[in-house]
Design a protein around this motif. Structure first.
Motif, PDB file in Angstrom:
ATOM      1  N   GLN A   1      46.640  51.642  37.169  1.00 56.97           N
ATOM      2  CA  GLN A   1      47.558  50.752  37.873  1.00 56.97           C
ATOM      3  C   GLN A   1      48.854  50.636  37.069  1.00 56.97           C
TER       4      GLN A   1
ATOM      5  N   MET B   1      40.384  45.859  33.887  1.00 63.34           N
ATOM      6  CA  MET B   1      39.413  46.024  34.964  1.00 63.34           C
ATOM      7  C   MET B   1      39.083  47.510  34.987  1.00 63.34           C
TER       8      MET B   1
ATOM      9  N   GLY C   1      36.736  48.101  38.511  1.00 58.43           N
ATOM     10  CA  GLY C   1      36.533  46.793  39.118  1.00 58.43           C
ATOM     11  C   GLY C   1      35.794  45.784  38.268  1.00 58.43           C
TER      12      GLY C   1
ATOM     13  N   PRO D   1      35.496  43.680  34.579  1.00 54.87           N
ATOM     14  CA  PRO D   1      36.239  43.387  33.349  1.00 54.87           C
ATOM     15  C   PRO D   1      35.488  43.901  32.128  1.00 54.87           C
TER      16      PRO D   1
ATOM     17  N   ALA E   1      42.794  48.981  35.712  1.00 63.07           N
ATOM     18  CA  ALA E   1      43.835  48.046  36.157  1.00 63.07           C
ATOM     19  C   ALA E   1      43.916  46.886  35.181  1.00 63.07           C
TER      20      ALA E   1
ATOM     21  N   LEU F   1      43.701  43.014  33.926  1.00 61.30           N
ATOM     22  CA  LEU F   1      42.663  42.014  34.182  1.00 61.30           C
ATOM     23  C   LEU F   1      42.980  41.187  35.419  1.00 61.30           C
ATOM     24  N   ASP F   2      41.971  40.968  36.241  1.00 63.53           N
ATOM     25  CA  ASP F   2      42.108  40.122  37.426  1.00 63.53           C
ATOM     26  C   ASP F   2      42.453  38.684  37.020  1.00 63.53           C
ATOM     27  N   ASN F   3      42.963  37.933  37.978  1.00 65.53           N
ATOM     28  CA  ASN F   3      43.205  36.494  37.847  1.00 65.53           C
ATOM     29  C   ASN F   3      44.336  36.106  36.904  1.00 65.53           C
TER      30      ASN F   3
ATOM     31  N   SER G   1      48.245  42.026  30.942  1.00 62.48           N
ATOM     32  CA  SER G   1      48.205  40.774  31.693  1.00 62.48           C
ATOM     33  C   SER G   1      48.939  39.705  30.894  1.00 62.48           C
TER      34      SER G   1
ATOM     35  N   ALA H   1      38.808  36.894  33.893  1.00 63.48           N
ATOM     36  CA  ALA H   1      38.960  37.892  34.954  1.00 63.48           C
ATOM     37  C   ALA H   1      37.730  37.894  35.849  1.00 63.48           C
TER      38      ALA H   1
ATOM     39  N   GLY I   1      40.145  32.099  39.254  1.00 57.50           N
ATOM     40  CA  GLY I   1      41.003  32.848  40.162  1.00 57.50           C
ATOM     41  C   GLY I   1      41.595  31.970  41.251  1.00 57.50           C
TER      42      GLY I   1
END
Ligand code: SF4
Ligand code: FES
Lengths: 129, 259
Positions: B16, B73, B76, B78, B95, B97-99, B108, B166, B172
């Motif tokens: 990403q 990620m 998908g 972490p 990608a 980290l989410d959130n 991030s 994440a 989130g």
């Protein structure tokens, strides 16, 4: 003392979640330990005539329901699991991103469980009179 | 048979990208990365940066799951880039980290997480601050037995990698939630026999943004590379907060009422 903070401090009001969480926890215990036995006895063993349990004759069962211990047992078996389920659904809806206005959610779920509690109390009261 | 030669397998790695000065939103770039049995995801990224595309940005430092800076990620999930290996995947998707907001590419912006860590006062608090005055000669030892140490040791293993944030759906949805690592760290100090700050921390723990935003999803503990088990810390915190609530109702405890 501690170093002074330059930023405005966030407010952290105390949550009232402990009340519903305690009911949720207690309900979980009832669902796990008490309810399976109660369902087994009143839903299967008695109606299918697997075993002759004199306590399950109508008159004795009624007497049990009218006693303090019996009333308490029925109350615990109905009300606590209802609060357990309400709490699960309330937070489950949040997790599924299905969330309406908070007051509405609180009214529907915890209000529903409280309504069931009142109905149970009322019915137990009728039984005694 | 050619057993000795290192295998020159190639894996498709999708990364990403996001460069705030020219991209409106994150997009995906594909690379072909050679790897062997011991190639970590972090090394794959370093290969891309050194040989294929020097513009790729990502954080790393220790390469041995200690510094906590290489969280991504990975397909998908972490994970630490230096603790995940290409041999376990057939294709890679990396990608940020989410959130968390994305600062650039795989970096991030974890400043919200760091603020949450600061909020819970992650240090020894004494009723008499004089005891901690480092300008004075130390005249007192805070002795701790191994049994007292073991009460909090697990919760002190956190490397602040942010993987649990994440993983947490509640963080989130509500970034004000103090989150798994901060609450585990609060627990770590509350359990320390030398600490007297429970009452100060109760203010945060008892709030909706404290332990009560957690619905015990438990994914934080699953992804934690250090087996900190923040979910357990938070749920023990709920029990403590409930006791505190009841005591407060009986007005035996005054915590939570003051600023
Ligand atoms: S608790 Fe575990 S996953 Fe969370 S920041 Fe600490 S080490 Fe990382
Ligand atoms: S580089 Fe330090 S934890 Fe991965």
């Amino acid at each position: 003392m501690l170093s002074s903070q330059s930023k405005p401090q966030r407010q952290y009001p105390r949550s009232h979640e402990p009340i519903v969480w305690s009911l949720f926890g207690a309900g979980g215990m009832v669902v796990a330990f008490l309810l399976p036995a109660a369902v087994l006895i009143t839903g299967f063993i008695a109606p299918l005539g697997v075993a002759e349990l004199p306590i399950l004759s109508y008159s004795l069962a009624l007497e049990f329901c009218r006693s303090w211990w019996g009333s308490l047992f029925i109350l615990v078996c109905i009300v606590l699991p209802a609060f357990h389920a309400a709490h699960r659904l309330y937070h489950g809806m949040h997790d599924l991103h299905l969330r309406g206005a908070n007051w509405l959610m609180l009214t529907v779920f915890y209000g529903g469980a409280s309504g069931l509690a009142c109905a149970t109390l009322f019915y137990l009261w009728i039984l005694r009179h | 048979m050619n057993i000795a030669a290192p295998s020159a397998d190639i894996m498709k790695v999708t990364v990403q990208r996001y460069r705030p000065e020219q991209d409106n939103e994150p997009w995906l770039q594909h690379y072909q990365v050679p790897f062997s049995a011991d190639t970590s995801v972090l090394e794959a990224l370093q290969h891309i940066k050194d040989h294929l595309d020097p513009s790729l940005s990502f954080r790393w430092s220790c390469r041995m799951a200690i510094c906590g800076s290489c969280g991504f990620m990975i397909n998908g999930v972490p994970k630490l880039g230096c603790k995940a290996f290409l041999r376990d995947y057939s294709e890679l998707h990396i990608a940020a980290l989410d959130n968390f907001p994305i600062e650039r590419d795989l970096i991030s912006d974890i400043s919200g997480f760091v603020e949450n860590l600061e909020t819970i006062k992650p240090y020894i608090i004494r009723d008499d601050p004089q005891e901690l005055d480092t300008s004075q000669p130390i005249n007192q030892a805070f002795i701790q037995t191994p049994a007292e140490l073991s009460l909090y040791q697990q919760f002190s293993q956190c490397i602040n990698c942010g993987l649990c944030y994440a993983a947490c759906p509640q963080f989130g949805r509500n970034p004000d939630f103090l989150g798994p690592a901060a609450l585990a760290l609060a627990s770590r100090y509350n359990r320390d026999s030398r600490d007297q700050g429970q009452e100060q921390r109760a203010l945060f723990l008892n709030a909706e943004e404290g332990v009560w935003s957690c619905t015990f999803v438990g994914y934080c503990s699953e992804v934690c590379p250090k087996q900190v088990d923040p979910a357990a810390a938070i749920n023990q915190g709920k029990a403590a907060s409930t006791t505190d609530y009841m005591l407060n109702l009986l007005s035996l405890s005054k915590s939570g009422e003051k600023e």
